[in-house]
Design a protein around this motif. Structure first.
Motif, short mmCIF file in Angstrom:
data_model
loop_
_atom_site.label_atom_id
_atom_site.label_comp_id
_atom_site.label_asym_id
_atom_site.label_seq_id
_atom_site.Cartn_x
_atom_site.Cartn_y
_atom_site.Cartn_z
N PHE A 60 -40.49 -4.29 33.16
CA PHE A 60 -41.01 -3.82 31.71
C PHE A 60 -41.31 -2.30 31.97
CE2 PHE A 60 -41.76 -8.43 31.57
CZ PHE A 60 -40.88 -8.89 30.68
N ASP A 61 -41.14 -1.67 30.81
CA ASP A 61 -41.59 -0.42 30.66
C ASP A 61 -43.08 -0.35 30.20
OD1 ASP A 61 -39.12 0.94 31.40
OD2 ASP A 61 -38.55 0.96 29.33
N ALA A 62 -43.59 -1.53 29.60
CA ALA A 62 -44.52 -1.64 29.18
C ALA A 62 -45.33 -3.01 29.10
CB ALA A 62 -44.91 -1.09 27.58
N ILE A 63 -46.41 -3.37 29.16
CA ILE A 63 -46.96 -4.86 29.33
C ILE A 63 -48.14 -4.65 28.39
CG2 ILE A 63 -48.00 -6.73 30.31
CD1 ILE A 63 -46.13 -6.18 32.71
N ILE A 64 -48.15 -5.46 27.14
CA ILE A 64 -49.42 -5.40 26.30
C ILE A 64 -50.52 -6.79 26.77
CG2 ILE A 64 -50.11 -5.84 24.05
CD1 ILE A 64 -48.03 -3.66 24.37
N LEU A 65 -51.56 -6.35 27.01
CA LEU A 65 -52.76 -7.29 27.53
C LEU A 65 -53.52 -7.60 26.24
CD1 LEU A 65 -53.98 -5.58 30.76
CD2 LEU A 65 -52.48 -7.40 30.52
N ALA A 66 -53.82 -8.74 26.28
CA ALA A 66 -54.66 -9.34 25.00
C ALA A 66 -55.55 -10.34 25.78
CB ALA A 66 -53.93 -10.04 23.95
N SER A 67 -56.67 -10.51 24.78
CA SER A 67 -57.72 -11.27 25.28
C SER A 67 -57.24 -12.80 24.75
CB SER A 67 -59.17 -11.20 24.30
OG SER A 67 -60.01 -12.27 24.81
N GLY A 68 -57.27 -13.85 25.90
CA GLY A 68 -56.90 -14.90 25.85
C GLY A 68 -58.07 -15.99 24.90
N GLY A 77 -51.69 -6.89 18.82
CA GLY A 77 -50.84 -6.24 19.90
C GLY A 77 -49.31 -6.82 19.62
N SER A 78 -49.17 -7.65 18.62
CA SER A 78 -47.69 -8.17 18.68
C SER A 78 -46.84 -7.08 18.04
CB SER A 78 -47.75 -9.32 17.65
OG SER A 78 -48.11 -9.17 16.36
N TYR A 79 -47.17 -6.35 16.92
CA TYR A 79 -46.48 -5.26 16.67
C TYR A 79 -46.06 -4.17 17.71
CZ TYR A 79 -44.50 -1.16 14.08
OH TYR A 79 -43.87 -0.15 13.60
N LEU A 80 -47.03 -3.91 18.60
CA LEU A 80 -46.74 -2.86 19.44
C LEU A 80 -45.79 -3.57 20.60
CD1 LEU A 80 -47.33 -0.16 21.16
CD2 LEU A 80 -49.25 -1.23 22.11
N ALA A 81 -45.96 -4.88 20.99
CA ALA A 81 -45.10 -5.43 21.90
C ALA A 81 -43.73 -5.32 21.20
CB ALA A 81 -45.57 -6.83 21.98
N ALA A 82 -43.28 -5.69 19.94
CA ALA A 82 -42.17 -5.76 19.54
C ALA A 82 -41.57 -4.43 19.39
CB ALA A 82 -42.25 -6.34 17.91
N VAL A 83 -42.09 -3.03 19.27
CA VAL A 83 -41.92 -1.87 19.45
C VAL A 83 -41.25 -1.46 20.78
CG1 VAL A 83 -42.17 0.55 18.93
CG2 VAL A 83 -42.97 -1.05 17.36
N LYS A 84 -42.10 -2.05 21.53
CA LYS A 84 -41.94 -1.65 23.12
C LYS A 84 -40.80 -2.71 23.70
CE LYS A 84 -44.89 1.74 23.23
NZ LYS A 84 -44.31 3.40 23.94
N GLY A 85 -40.78 -3.57 23.28
CA GLY A 85 -39.91 -4.45 23.92
C GLY A 85 -40.80 -5.37 25.10
N ALA A 86 -41.96 -5.34 24.87
CA ALA A 86 -42.90 -5.77 26.01
C ALA A 86 -43.23 -7.09 25.90
CB ALA A 86 -44.06 -4.60 25.93
N PRO A 87 -43.92 -7.76 26.88
CA PRO A 87 -44.46 -9.03 26.68
C PRO A 87 -45.86 -8.89 26.44
CG PRO A 87 -44.20 -8.69 28.91
CD PRO A 87 -43.48 -7.44 28.26
N GLU A 105 -45.78 -6.34 40.01
CA GLU A 105 -44.52 -6.80 40.33
C GLU A 105 -43.61 -6.53 39.29
OE1 GLU A 105 -44.77 -11.05 41.14
OE2 GLU A 105 -46.31 -10.57 42.82
N ASN A 106 -44.09 -6.17 37.90
CA ASN A 106 -43.08 -6.38 36.69
C ASN A 106 -43.27 -5.26 35.94
OD1 ASN A 106 -41.91 -9.14 37.02
ND2 ASN A 106 -43.90 -9.67 37.25
N LEU A 107 -44.08 -4.26 36.21
CA LEU A 107 -44.17 -3.00 35.41
C LEU A 107 -43.34 -2.11 36.13
CD1 LEU A 107 -45.34 -1.75 32.74
CD2 LEU A 107 -47.38 -1.15 34.28
N ALA A 108 -42.60 -1.30 35.26
CA ALA A 108 -41.78 -0.15 36.03
C ALA A 108 -42.76 1.10 36.15
CB ALA A 108 -40.93 0.36 35.05
N ASP A 109 -42.49 1.50 37.37
CA ASP A 109 -43.17 2.86 37.87
C ASP A 109 -43.38 3.86 36.73
OD1 ASP A 109 -43.57 1.97 40.25
OD2 ASP A 109 -41.71 2.91 41.20
N GLY A 110 -44.51 4.33 36.42
CA GLY A 110 -44.78 5.09 35.20
C GLY A 110 -44.90 4.68 34.07
N GLY A 111 -45.00 3.17 33.95
CA GLY A 111 -45.38 2.36 32.79
C GLY A 111 -46.74 2.45 32.41
#
Length: 111
Positions: A60-68, A77-87, A105-111
């Motif tokens: 992924f180019d980006a990963i969004i973190l949210a409190s569980g 964060g759902s809008y940002l995740a949709a724009v970035k194509g991020a989980p 393991e899953n974030l691209a370098d520079g992400g």
């Protein structure tokens, strides 16, 4: 006569409001896969893996973190995740090692 017209109008209004709630027929209803982990945190990791598989991305180019522990972070964060194509990964204090490992393991370098 007026009573009959009112009943008919009320029936048509209720019918018009309920039509969008009907299930989709055929193939459209089969395009969903149910994911479940042992808890919400594991489920968010499974959903991220499923997104990676659907998009065909290695990382992924980006990963969004949210409190569980509350819904507001993930909702915001759902809008940002949709724009970035991020989980969206759900995190808590006890899940930090799992989340850090997944991100490494899953974030691209520079992400």
């Amino acid at each position: 006569m007026k009573s009959t017209l009112k009943r008919l109008a009320a029936f048509l209004l209720v019918l018009a409001l309920l039509i969008p709630c009907l299930p989709l027929p055929g193939a459209a209803a089969q395009n969903y896969t149910r994911l479940s982990g042992k808890d919400r945190y594991a489920t968010s990791l499974l959903a991220a893996d499923a997104l990676k598989q659907v998009t065909g991305a290695d990382r992924f180019d980006a990963i969004i973190l949210a409190s569980g522990t509350g819904f507001a972070d993930a909702l915001a964060g759902s809008y940002l995740a949709a724009v970035k194509g991020a989980p969206i990964l759900l995190a808590s204090d006890s899940q930090i090692p799992n989340i850090q490992s997944y991100i490494r393991e899953n974030l691209a370098d520079g992400g």
